[in-house]
Scaffold this motif. Structure first.
Motif, PDB file in Angstrom:
ATOM      1  N   ASN A 187       0.801  -1.230   0.000  1.00  0.00           N
ATOM      2  CA  ASN A 187       0.000   0.000   0.000  1.00  0.00           C
ATOM      3  C   ASN A 187       0.829   1.274   0.000  1.00  0.00           C
ATOM      4  N   ASP A 188       0.230   2.342  -0.542  1.00  0.00           N
ATOM      5  CA  ASP A 188       0.680   3.703  -0.286  1.00  0.00           C
ATOM      6  C   ASP A 188       0.122   4.121   1.066  1.00  0.00           C
ATOM      7  N   VAL A 189       0.862   4.987   1.771  1.00  0.00           N
ATOM      8  CA  VAL A 189       0.394   5.496   3.059  1.00  0.00           C
ATOM      9  C   VAL A 189       0.588   7.001   3.108  1.00  0.00           C
ATOM     10  N   VAL A 190      -0.163   7.632   4.007  1.00  0.00           N
ATOM     11  CA  VAL A 190      -0.033   9.072   4.259  1.00  0.00           C
ATOM     12  C   VAL A 190       0.588   9.231   5.640  1.00  0.00           C
ATOM     13  N   ILE A 191       1.724   9.949   5.706  1.00  0.00           N
ATOM     14  CA  ILE A 191       2.365  10.171   7.004  1.00  0.00           C
ATOM     15  C   ILE A 191       2.366  11.668   7.323  1.00  0.00           C
ATOM     16  N   SER A 192       2.230  11.973   8.602  1.00  0.00           N
ATOM     17  CA  SER A 192       2.180  13.367   9.042  1.00  0.00           C
ATOM     18  C   SER A 192       2.594  13.449  10.499  1.00  0.00           C
ATOM     19  N   LEU A 215      14.054   9.582   2.113  1.00  0.00           N
ATOM     20  CA  LEU A 215      12.976   9.667   3.091  1.00  0.00           C
ATOM     21  C   LEU A 215      13.295  10.668   4.198  1.00  0.00           C
ATOM     22  N   GLN A 216      14.530  10.684   4.662  1.00  0.00           N
ATOM     23  CA  GLN A 216      14.893  11.600   5.742  1.00  0.00           C
ATOM     24  C   GLN A 216      14.819  13.061   5.279  1.00  0.00           C
ATOM     25  N   THR A 217      15.217  13.325   4.023  1.00  0.00           N
ATOM     26  CA  THR A 217      15.112  14.683   3.472  1.00  0.00           C
ATOM     27  C   THR A 217      13.659  15.102   3.384  1.00  0.00           C
ATOM     28  N   ARG A 218      12.803  14.208   2.944  1.00  0.00           N
ATOM     29  CA  ARG A 218      11.378  14.537   2.839  1.00  0.00           C
ATOM     30  C   ARG A 218      10.766  14.784   4.212  1.00  0.00           C
ATOM     31  N   LEU A 219      11.175  13.989   5.196  1.00  0.00           N
ATOM     32  CA  LEU A 219      10.660  14.186   6.556  1.00  0.00           C
ATOM     33  C   LEU A 219      11.095  15.536   7.122  1.00  0.00           C
ATOM     34  N   LEU A 266       8.880  18.031   5.640  1.00  0.00           N
ATOM     35  CA  LEU A 266       7.565  17.927   6.275  1.00  0.00           C
ATOM     36  C   LEU A 266       7.579  18.638   7.622  1.00  0.00           C
ATOM     37  N   GLU A 267       8.636  18.399   8.393  1.00  0.00           N
ATOM     38  CA  GLU A 267       8.748  19.021   9.718  1.00  0.00           C
ATOM     39  C   GLU A 267       8.854  20.537   9.603  1.00  0.00           C
ATOM     40  N   GLU A 268       9.471  21.020   8.519  1.00  0.00           N
ATOM     41  CA  GLU A 268       9.603  22.463   8.289  1.00  0.00           C
ATOM     42  C   GLU A 268       8.287  23.099   7.864  1.00  0.00           C
ATOM     43  N   GLY A 269       7.286  22.288   7.560  1.00  0.00           N
ATOM     44  CA  GLY A 269       5.973  22.811   7.197  1.00  0.00           C
ATOM     45  C   GLY A 269       5.763  23.015   5.710  1.00  0.00           C
ATOM     46  N   GLN A 270       6.666  22.452   4.863  1.00  0.00           N
ATOM     47  CA  GLN A 270       6.469  22.596   3.422  1.00  0.00           C
ATOM     48  C   GLN A 270       5.237  21.824   2.940  1.00  0.00           C
ATOM     49  N   TYR A 271       4.851  20.798   3.693  1.00  0.00           N
ATOM     50  CA  TYR A 271       3.657  20.007   3.390  1.00  0.00           C
ATOM     51  C   TYR A 271       2.944  19.710   4.706  1.00  0.00           C
TER      52      TYR A 271
END
Length: 312
Positions: A102-107, A148-152, A155-160
């Protein structure tokens, strides 16, 4: 026989996890290993989307070149990154047992709601963007390149507000606690190969060694399913930049069931088809499903995508 077997891999944490897993299985079979990390063009060029890089095999080419030069003996890939057609001097020896597809949504937002209007979802996949436009039209999407770590970090910076990723990578890196939604695989059908690790070699590698490697690594049920999926992708003449999808599963009778299709970039046009065949006919099944999809409007969707990208 080489001693040790040199394993070419991308240098990201996820790629190294996958390669270390392969190495451990080979070691258990009495085959010593050495891991050789390297960067691919897909790792180096992060300021453009994959569709704009324009190269085939953006995550595999450098690894394959090391096989040709004899610098390494095996290249370890995420199966979904492997081109639909393998060069004639190389071959795919094994597919490891597949993880949940599956694809998943993480936040980081514990109460994250995928249906909330105006949310921003990060993804680098044209397939995911198109499916999100179809099933969650109130959400926006933004390019999310990098490991993955760059994307996280982004995400933490609020870009998404959230990222849409493959469960396999999230799980292997230990980020299960950030999963807010598991997207159903019958709607968000995964790309070919998602969840499996592919092992590639030169065709000229010692045959006895290849047999030992396959015995140590290959998962026959996964291999049968990926034969069908990869035949689908070859027939569609699509790569990672085309929003096609295919998932093969085994029935209780041991047959292969393949659900494949394509979606337009806008998410408005969608063609899919499901068919079942004996496992021995897995590749023929993949071709048949693709031909049906192309004939029922898939060819027009492909032509429209290529026209929009200036490929015609």
């Amino acid at each position: 026989m080489p001693d040790p077997i040199r394993l070419a891999t991308r240098a990201s944490r996820l790629a190294l996890w996958q390669t270390e897993h392969v190495a451990s299985l080979l070691n258990q079979a009495g085959l010593p290993t050495e891991i050789v990390p390297m960067q691919t063009i897909g790792d180096k060029v992060l300021d453009r989307s994959l569709t704009k890089i324009g190269a085939k095999g953006v995550f595999t080419e450098e690894l394959e070149e090391s096989l040709r030069r004899g610098e390494t003996h095996l290249a370890i890939h995420s199966a979904k990154d492997v081109q639909s057609t393998i060069p004639p001097d190389l071959e795919l020896l094994a597919f490891l047992e597949r993880e949940q597809v599956n694809d998943v949504v993480i936040s980081f937002q514990e109460d994250f709601d995928l249906a909330k209007p105006g949310i921003m979802l990060g993804t680098s996949s044209t397939r995911r963007r198109a499916l999100l436009r179809r099933f969650y039209p109130l959400a926006g999407t933004a390019e999310a390149r990098g490991n993955l770590q760059t994307r996280l970090r982004k995400l933490e910076e609020g870009q998404y507000d959230a990222l849409v990723l493959a469960y396999a990578g999230v799980h292997r890196m230990g980020y299960d606690g950030l999963i807010r939604h598991v997207l159903p695989a019958d709607r968000f059908v995964p790309p070919v190969g998602q969840g499996s690790i592919a092992v590639e070699s030169s065709r000229f590698l010692d045959n006895e060694l290849k047999a030992k490697i396959k015995q140590a690594l290959d998962h026959p049920d996964t291999h049968r399913c990926l034969l069908a999926e990869r035949a689908f992708l070859r027939t569609m003449e699509g790569g990672c930049s085309i929003p096609s999808f295919a998932l093969a599963t085994l029935t209780s009778a041991g047959d292969v069931r393949l659900h494949g299709g394509i979606i337009s970039l806008s998410g408005e046009e969608y063609v899919d088809f499901t068919q079942t065949a004996p496992a021995a006919q897995a590749e023929g099944l993949g071709m048949a499903v693709a031909e049906h999809v192309l004939g029922q409007g898939g060819s027009a969707i492909l032509a429209s995508i290529r026209e929009q990208r200036g490929e015609l």
